[in-house]
Scaffold this active site. Structure first.
Site, PDB file in Angstrom:
ATOM      1  N   ASN A  61       0.889  -1.128  -0.120  1.00 18.95           N
ATOM      2  CA  ASN A  61       0.042   0.110  -0.086  1.00 18.95           C
ATOM      3  C   ASN A  61       0.760   1.308  -0.043  1.00 18.95           C
ATOM      4  OD1 ASN A  61      -2.857   1.203   0.295  1.00 18.95           O
ATOM      5  ND2 ASN A  61      -1.513   2.218   2.294  1.00 18.95           N
ATOM      6  N   SER A  84      -3.233  -0.052  -6.388  1.00 23.11           N
ATOM      7  CA  SER A  84      -2.998   0.499  -7.456  1.00 23.11           C
ATOM      8  C   SER A  84      -3.631   1.944  -7.738  1.00 23.11           C
ATOM      9  CB  SER A  84      -3.394  -0.412  -8.817  1.00 23.11           C
ATOM     10  OG  SER A  84      -3.067   0.134 -10.037  1.00 23.11           O
ATOM     11  N   TYR A 105       4.505   8.178 -11.643  1.00 24.22           N
ATOM     12  CA  TYR A 105       3.606   7.557 -10.654  1.00 24.22           C
ATOM     13  C   TYR A 105       2.677   6.233 -11.492  1.00 24.22           C
ATOM     14  CZ  TYR A 105      -0.539   7.018  -7.400  1.00 24.22           C
ATOM     15  OH  TYR A 105      -1.240   6.710  -6.639  1.00 24.22           O
ATOM     16  N   LYS A 152       2.387   2.437 -11.044  1.00 27.16           N
ATOM     17  CA  LYS A 152       1.174   1.394 -10.984  1.00 27.16           C
ATOM     18  C   LYS A 152       0.612   0.356 -11.932  1.00 27.16           C
ATOM     19  CE  LYS A 152       0.196   3.317  -6.833  1.00 27.16           C
ATOM     20  NZ  LYS A 152       0.559   2.603  -5.417  1.00 27.16           N
ATOM     21  N   VAL A 199      -9.328   9.188  -3.208  1.00 29.64           N
ATOM     22  CA  VAL A 199      -9.708   9.088  -1.653  1.00 29.64           C
ATOM     23  C   VAL A 199      -9.117  10.274  -1.055  1.00 29.64           C
ATOM     24  CG1 VAL A 199      -9.298   7.551   0.474  1.00 29.64           C
ATOM     25  CG2 VAL A 199      -9.332   6.535  -1.833  1.00 29.64           C
ATOM     26  N   THR A 244      -7.108  11.735   1.025  1.00 29.53           N
ATOM     27  CA  THR A 244      -5.850  11.433   1.807  1.00 29.53           C
ATOM     28  C   THR A 244      -4.801  12.639   1.766  1.00 29.53           C
ATOM     29  OG1 THR A 244      -4.826  10.572  -0.088  1.00 29.53           O
ATOM     30  CG2 THR A 244      -6.063   9.076   1.009  1.00 29.53           C
TER      31      THR A 244
END
Length: 259
Positions: free
Chosen positions: A89, A140, A154, A158, A185, A187
């Site tokens: 993660n 992912s 990035y 992934k 999300v 975050t």
């Protein structure tokens, strides 16, 4: 030693966001599981360690150092005698720059964390996961299949994880490997996108992410986090190798209607 009715799980990127949601779910709702939590800072995980001393072990380190991966697996085995799942993660979004403006060294640093850190921990875990017919769950991103200005390293990293899951499904039939797209999300990474990296991104993409935050369109970490946690415990073999959205119909039994 862990008994046969509980899982021992290694979770990377455990200190915040989706990782924190995964850890909290596994510790509070599925009370028999043991967690080896990996993050760059030990302090970020101390609360869980002190709260669940018999069920949580913590390893601090940067997963760009492949030696950390072997240490994580060795620690889980020495503490509980088995390993049932790994949840990959951790990741870095940086560098957020156009391809023309990046250096090869910057790409290497990104891949050291996102790709080689993941491969190293899976390689170290595989002998034990074969024994338990365990699972590897990879967090992912939609960026694996869609281009965003400035996100080349990035997104490419992934995409590698997606193919890694596909490859492992062929090479390791006793291990169930799934790549999960968690959605957008709320975050720390999303905050960085809005506040730090916006100058390197397209105006359209910045407007999208600012709008999602403003309009309450971001997912809670618990939504994909709970799905990923449940997959680590009981994902069926027929899902191995697939890249799935967290809310895909194929994952309906793993989705939490309360979120």
């Amino acid at each position: 030693m862990a008994s046969s009715d509980e899982s021992v799980i290694i979770l990377t990127g455990a200190s915040r966001g989706i990782g924190e949601a995964i850890a909290t779910f596994l510790l509070t709702r599925l009370e028999t599981h043991k967690l080896l939590l990996v993050a760059r800072s030990h302090a970020a995980l101390d609360q869980l360690h002190y709260q669940y001393p018999d069920r949580v072990e913590v390893l601090a380190g940067d997963l760009s150092d492949v030696n950390i991966s072997a240490k994580a697996v060795d620690l889980a085995i020495s503490r509980w005698g088995r390993l049932d799942a790994v949840i990959i993660n951790h990741s870095t979004l940086e560098p957020v720059k156009k391809v023309a403006d990046t250096s090869v060294e910057e790409w290497k640093k990104s891949f050291d964390v996102n790709v080689f850190g993941a491969i190293a921990i899976i390689q170290a875990a595989l002998p034990h996961l074969r024994e338990t017919q365990g699972r590897a769950i990879l967090t992912s991103s939609g960026a694996a299949i869609k281009a965003y200005q400035g996100w080349g390293p990035y997104g490419a990293s992934k995409a590698v994880l997606n193919h890694l899951a596909l490859t492992l499904s062929v090479e390791e039939p006793d291990v169930t490997t799934i790549s999960v797209r968690p959605g957008v999300v709320d975050t720390e990474m999303q905050r960085e996108i809005r506040e730090i990296h916006r100058s390197a991104m397209s105006e359209k993409d910045v407007a999208k992410y600012v709008g999602l935050k403003k309009d309450g369109g971001l997912l809670k970490p618990e939504q994909p986090g709970h799905v990923i946690a449940k997959l680590a415990v009981s994902a069926p073999k027929e899902l191995s190798g697939r890249f799935l959205n967290w809310d895909d119909g194929a994952l309906k039994e793993f989705q939490d209607d309360s979120n």
